[in-house]
Design a protein around this motif. Structure first.
Motif, PDB file in Angstrom:
ATOM      1  N   ARG A   1      56.658 -30.433 -29.331  1.00 54.71           N
ATOM      2  CA  ARG A   1      56.159 -29.357 -28.744  1.00 54.71           C
ATOM      3  C   ARG A   1      54.728 -29.558 -29.398  1.00 54.71           C
ATOM      4  N   ALA A   2      54.658 -29.707 -30.785  1.00 49.53           N
ATOM      5  CA  ALA A   2      53.528 -29.782 -31.538  1.00 49.53           C
ATOM      6  C   ALA A   2      52.792 -30.895 -31.133  1.00 49.53           C
ATOM      7  N   LEU A   3      53.343 -31.941 -30.919  1.00 46.59           N
ATOM      8  CA  LEU A   3      52.616 -33.331 -30.651  1.00 46.59           C
ATOM      9  C   LEU A   3      51.926 -33.308 -29.049  1.00 46.59           C
ATOM     10  N   THR A   4      52.652 -32.729 -28.101  1.00 47.46           N
ATOM     11  CA  THR A   4      52.211 -32.888 -26.912  1.00 47.46           C
ATOM     12  C   THR A   4      51.371 -31.676 -26.504  1.00 47.46           C
ATOM     13  N   LYS A   5      51.373 -30.555 -27.451  1.00 48.42           N
ATOM     14  CA  LYS A   5      50.743 -29.405 -27.107  1.00 48.42           C
ATOM     15  C   LYS A   5      50.967 -28.685 -25.982  1.00 48.42           C
ATOM     16  N   ASN A   6      52.443 -28.912 -25.358  1.00 44.61           N
ATOM     17  CA  ASN A   6      52.896 -28.297 -24.252  1.00 44.61           C
ATOM     18  C   ASN A   6      54.142 -27.199 -24.624  1.00 44.61           C
ATOM     19  N   PRO A   7      53.526 -25.779 -24.659  1.00 42.70           N
ATOM     20  CA  PRO A   7      54.514 -24.880 -25.087  1.00 42.70           C
ATOM     21  C   PRO A   7      55.780 -24.583 -24.234  1.00 42.70           C
ATOM     22  N   ASN A   8      55.989 -25.525 -22.912  1.00 46.48           N
ATOM     23  CA  ASN A   8      56.892 -25.202 -22.190  1.00 46.48           C
ATOM     24  C   ASN A   8      58.188 -26.114 -22.490  1.00 46.48           C
ATOM     25  N   ILE A   9      58.030 -26.975 -23.400  1.00 45.37           N
ATOM     26  CA  ILE A   9      59.219 -27.798 -23.785  1.00 45.37           C
ATOM     27  C   ILE A   9      60.066 -26.987 -24.636  1.00 45.37           C
ATOM     28  N   LYS A  10      61.318 -26.661 -24.383  1.00 43.54           N
ATOM     29  CA  LYS A  10      62.378 -26.093 -25.023  1.00 43.54           C
ATOM     30  C   LYS A  10      63.526 -26.571 -25.156  1.00 43.54           C
ATOM     31  N   CYS A  11      64.340 -26.249 -25.959  1.00 42.68           N
ATOM     32  CA  CYS A  11      65.761 -26.407 -25.972  1.00 42.68           C
ATOM     33  C   CYS A  11      66.692 -25.380 -25.685  1.00 42.68           C
ATOM     34  N   GLN A  12      67.802 -25.674 -25.301  1.00 39.29           N
ATOM     35  CA  GLN A  12      68.931 -24.752 -24.821  1.00 39.29           C
ATOM     36  C   GLN A  12      69.153 -23.546 -26.046  1.00 39.29           C
ATOM     37  N   PRO A  13      69.538 -24.266 -27.425  1.00 44.72           N
ATOM     38  CA  PRO A  13      69.746 -23.297 -28.222  1.00 44.72           C
ATOM     39  C   PRO A  13      68.266 -22.337 -28.788  1.00 44.72           C
ATOM     40  N   GLU A  14      67.384 -22.648 -28.619  1.00 43.14           N
ATOM     41  CA  GLU A  14      65.905 -21.997 -28.620  1.00 43.14           C
ATOM     42  C   GLU A  14      66.037 -20.768 -27.584  1.00 43.14           C
TER      43      GLU A  14
ATOM     44  N   VAL B   1      60.254 -28.548 -31.571  1.00 42.00           N
ATOM     45  CA  VAL B   1      59.304 -28.096 -32.417  1.00 42.00           C
ATOM     46  C   VAL B   1      58.366 -29.419 -32.670  1.00 42.00           C
ATOM     47  N   ARG B   2      58.965 -30.330 -33.063  1.00 41.34           N
ATOM     48  CA  ARG B   2      58.029 -31.520 -33.194  1.00 41.34           C
ATOM     49  C   ARG B   2      57.417 -32.114 -32.279  1.00 41.34           C
TER      50      ARG B   2
ATOM     51  N   SER C   1      74.128 -28.933 -34.570  1.00 39.86           N
ATOM     52  CA  SER C   1      73.200 -29.530 -33.506  1.00 39.86           C
ATOM     53  C   SER C   1      72.192 -28.638 -32.848  1.00 39.86           C
ATOM     54  N   SER C   2      72.226 -27.324 -33.024  1.00 40.95           N
ATOM     55  CA  SER C   2      71.242 -26.473 -32.653  1.00 40.95           C
ATOM     56  C   SER C   2      70.048 -26.369 -33.227  1.00 40.95           C
ATOM     57  N   ASN C   3      70.248 -26.588 -34.664  1.00 43.40           N
ATOM     58  CA  ASN C   3      69.408 -26.667 -35.593  1.00 43.40           C
ATOM     59  C   ASN C   3      68.439 -27.799 -35.368  1.00 43.40           C
ATOM     60  N   ILE C   4      69.295 -28.999 -35.324  1.00 44.50           N
ATOM     61  CA  ILE C   4      68.745 -30.453 -35.289  1.00 44.50           C
ATOM     62  C   ILE C   4      67.763 -30.458 -33.848  1.00 44.50           C
ATOM     63  N   LEU C   5      68.401 -29.758 -32.841  1.00 39.66           N
ATOM     64  CA  LEU C   5      67.673 -30.034 -31.626  1.00 39.66           C
ATOM     65  C   LEU C   5      66.540 -28.944 -31.430  1.00 39.66           C
TER      66      LEU C   5
ATOM     67  N   LEU D   1      60.604 -27.912 -19.670  1.00 35.52           N
ATOM     68  CA  LEU D   1      61.307 -29.205 -20.042  1.00 35.52           C
ATOM     69  C   LEU D   1      62.252 -28.940 -21.045  1.00 35.52           C
ATOM     70  N   LEU D   2      63.338 -29.194 -20.833  1.00 30.90           N
ATOM     71  CA  LEU D   2      64.862 -29.133 -21.753  1.00 30.90           C
ATOM     72  C   LEU D   2      64.916 -30.200 -22.516  1.00 30.90           C
ATOM     73  N   VAL D   3      64.824 -30.308 -23.630  1.00 30.64           N
ATOM     74  CA  VAL D   3      65.312 -31.161 -24.868  1.00 30.64           C
ATOM     75  C   VAL D   3      66.650 -30.965 -25.191  1.00 30.64           C
ATOM     76  N   ASP D   4      67.297 -32.202 -24.732  1.00 33.43           N
ATOM     77  CA  ASP D   4      68.659 -32.355 -24.898  1.00 33.43           C
ATOM     78  C   ASP D   4      68.989 -33.750 -25.492  1.00 33.43           C
TER      79      ASP D   4
END
Length: 562
Positions: free
Chosen positions: A312-325, A309-310, A300-304, A96-99
């Motif tokens: 991902r930590a709350l949902t315990k879902n390691p598949n949550i990513k963002c494009q800069p990461e 990270v927040r 924007s890369s750092n903010i995203l 899942l891509l956070v944007d």
């Protein structure tokens, strides 16, 4: 409160209190994420996702966050040309891509105009606080010569080494500020804090070698804003408006060196050579305090990344990513080393566009720092100014930059903005039009200054002549840097790092031979020699304006889109 939350102070408070103070509001974004996941499961039932519950979460994510599902077919590229997509195609479909959402208030491009202007002011303050450090040193040259018993050329090494630090520092700081895990604020605040403290060894140097060593180190740690200040402006403004912000930032870059001899001149005359360095420490210290409490993160890369990270930590879902990461994970240490240490040189010397424009700006930069040696020869030797009033002669350079800014902004509004397409793109060669005007101001300045600087002519004439230099330099810098960024969008960090290295090297070298050249040739012919040299560079922007697209089309690194 939003401004304070993203500052260095706000992040430290949040870390110390474990999110109890200046925390983020996360609940709405988690609901958006759950809704997005449900839609994904309905549209692609063969793909399983890890379920998660958001009902009892105490921390919250920004309500405007948008989260999208990535597919294995998406493979954006980073500066190194390597794929930024996940390496495992099977995992790519589960991510899942956070944007950003279109109206996300945390996206720097969506900040209010007052907030953007306030951040722009802080970047200008930082630029002036560091840039003034080169010129303010020259006010104390007589005192340094007397205390350490060195020649004028040796004393000028303090200017040369400081500017050389400008050249080398961005090779490290600029790429670091682009890493999503770091961002721009830690670089700005951390290096500025070191810059302030390291003025003390300069002031209390026990010998000449110690003085020179710490002048170089302070230039090195003070250099980040000189390379990334423009990137911070670009973080906040859309492409068609970026030139306005960078123009204002450019004025701050002129303001520092122009005010250095004036601010330091009277202090050195009254209190000795260390007092200009004390002034530099006070100004940069004040700036450090302002930035610590008031400068929000603009990357924007750092903010995203931190938002991801927040979540991902709350949902315990390691598949949550963002494009800069994803892009950062796709870069190896070898690729980062290539970007930092190799590509700036290869671009600068193998790409004709980069080579000739870097050489042109290097000449202009060298002339800027040559003024700090030629002005004393003219205004102390010919017009009998005092050490304090010598700084007033530099006001012509400052005034010239303010004069040219008004028609330049009108040109941007009237002629450049309408040429952007619907995607916010502009044909790169359009950026060179101001350079075609500014190129003529440089030789005019040099010939005017050289042949009007004599006892029979009033001192105001060479001052007026020097104002044409800042007009030409302003137009050339705005045009060339804009053109290089548009012509090499995939390698912009490397292009600017190479440009900064070459022009700062010229700026470091020019003052060393200025005194001998002016003594042997005289003010008139020494200035004329430089004037003829600048005339030889005048055709460059014209050639690239008419043939730049053809050159770009045969380049492997330049853009071919427009």
């Amino acid at each position: 409160m939003d401004l304070l939350r993203e500052t260095t102070f706000g992040r430290l408070v949040r870390l110390a209190t474990r999110g109890k103070f200046l925390g983020h509001d996360d609940s709405s974004s988690l609901l958006l994420l759950e809704k997005n996941q449900n839609l994904q499961m309905q549209s692609t039932p063969s793909v399983s996702h890890e379920a998660f519950n958001v009902e009892n979460q105490e921390s919250k994510v920004n309500e405007n966050s948008a989260v999208e599902s990535t597919t294995a077919t998406s493979s954006p590229q980073n500066e190194n040309g390597s794929s930024a997509a996940p390496k495992d195609p099977e995992k790519a479909g589960d991510q899942l891509l956070v944007d950003w959402a279109p109206d996300d208030s945390h996206n720097p491009r969506n900040w209010s105009t007052p907030k953007k202007l306030f951040v722009t002011f802080q970047i200008c303050l930082l630029t002036t606080s560091v840039y003034i450090g080169s010129a303010i040193y020259t006010a104390g040259l007589p005192g340094i010569q007397q205390e350490f018993q060195v020649s004028t050329v040796k004393a000028l090494l303090g200017l040369t080494l400081f500017v050389l630090g400008y050249a080398l520092g961005p090779m490290v700081w600029a790429p670091m500020s682009e890493i999503p895990y770091i961002g721009r604020n830690p670089i700005y605040v951390g290096t500025l804090f070191a810059f302030v403290l390291l003025q003390l060894p300069v002031i209390y140097a026990s010998n000449f070698s110690m003085l020179m060593a710490f002048r170089f180190i302070t230039g090195l740690v003070g250099s980040p804003v000189l390379a990334t200040g423009g990137a911070t402006i670009a973080d906040m403004y859309e492409p068609r408006k970026q030139a306005y912000g960078i123009g204002v930032w450019g004025i701050a870059a002129v303001f520092g060196p122009a005010m250095g001899p004036l601010v330091g001149g009277f202090a050195a005359e009254s209190k000795g050579w260390t007092w200009p360095i004390w002034e530099l420490m006070w100004l940069s210290g004040f700036c450090c305090i302002v930035l610590f409490f008031c400068l929000p993160e603009t990357s924007s890369s750092n903010i995203l990344y931190r938002r991801t990270v927040r979540i991902r930590a709350l949902t315990k879902n390691p598949n949550i990513k963002c494009q800069p990461e994803i892009e950062a994970e796709g870069m190896s240490g070898k690729e980062i080393g290539l970007m930092v240490f190799i590509r700036p040189f290869t671009l600068s010397f193998t790409e004709p566009i980069c080579f000739f424009l870097n050489l042109y700006l290097a000449l202009i930069y060298g002339l800027l720092y040559l003024w700090f040696e030629s002005f004393p020869i003219v205004f102390l030797g010919i017009y009998r100014f005092t050490e304090g009033t010598l700084g007033l002669a530099f006001l012509g350079i400052l005034i010239g930059s303010f004069i040219i800014m008004v028609p330049f902004f009108y040109y941007l509004y009237r002629y450049v903005e309408p040429q952007f397409n619907d995607l916010g793109q502009l044909r790169p060669e359009v950026r060179l039009q101001p350079a075609m005007v500014g190129a003529f101001f440089i030789p005019v300045c040099l010939f005017w200054f050289g042949w009007s600087a004599r006892p029979s002519v009033h001192w105001i004439m060479p001052v007026i002549g020097s104002s044409f230099f800042s007009m030409g330099a302003f137009l050339l810098f705005m045009a060339v840097l804009g053109y290089l960024g548009d012509a090499y969008p995939k390698y912009i960090a490397s292009v600017f790092a190479g440009n900064d290295l070459i022009r700062s090297s010229f700026g470091a070298a020019f003052p060393l031979f200025a005194n001998a050249m002016y003594e042997k040739l005289g003010v008139g012919w020494a200035s004329s020699l430089l004037g003829f040299l600048s005339v030889a560079f005048v055709p460059i922007p014209f050639i690239l304006y008419f043939y730049g697209k053809r050159i770009r089309m045969v380049s492997k690194m330049a853009t071919h889109d427009l």
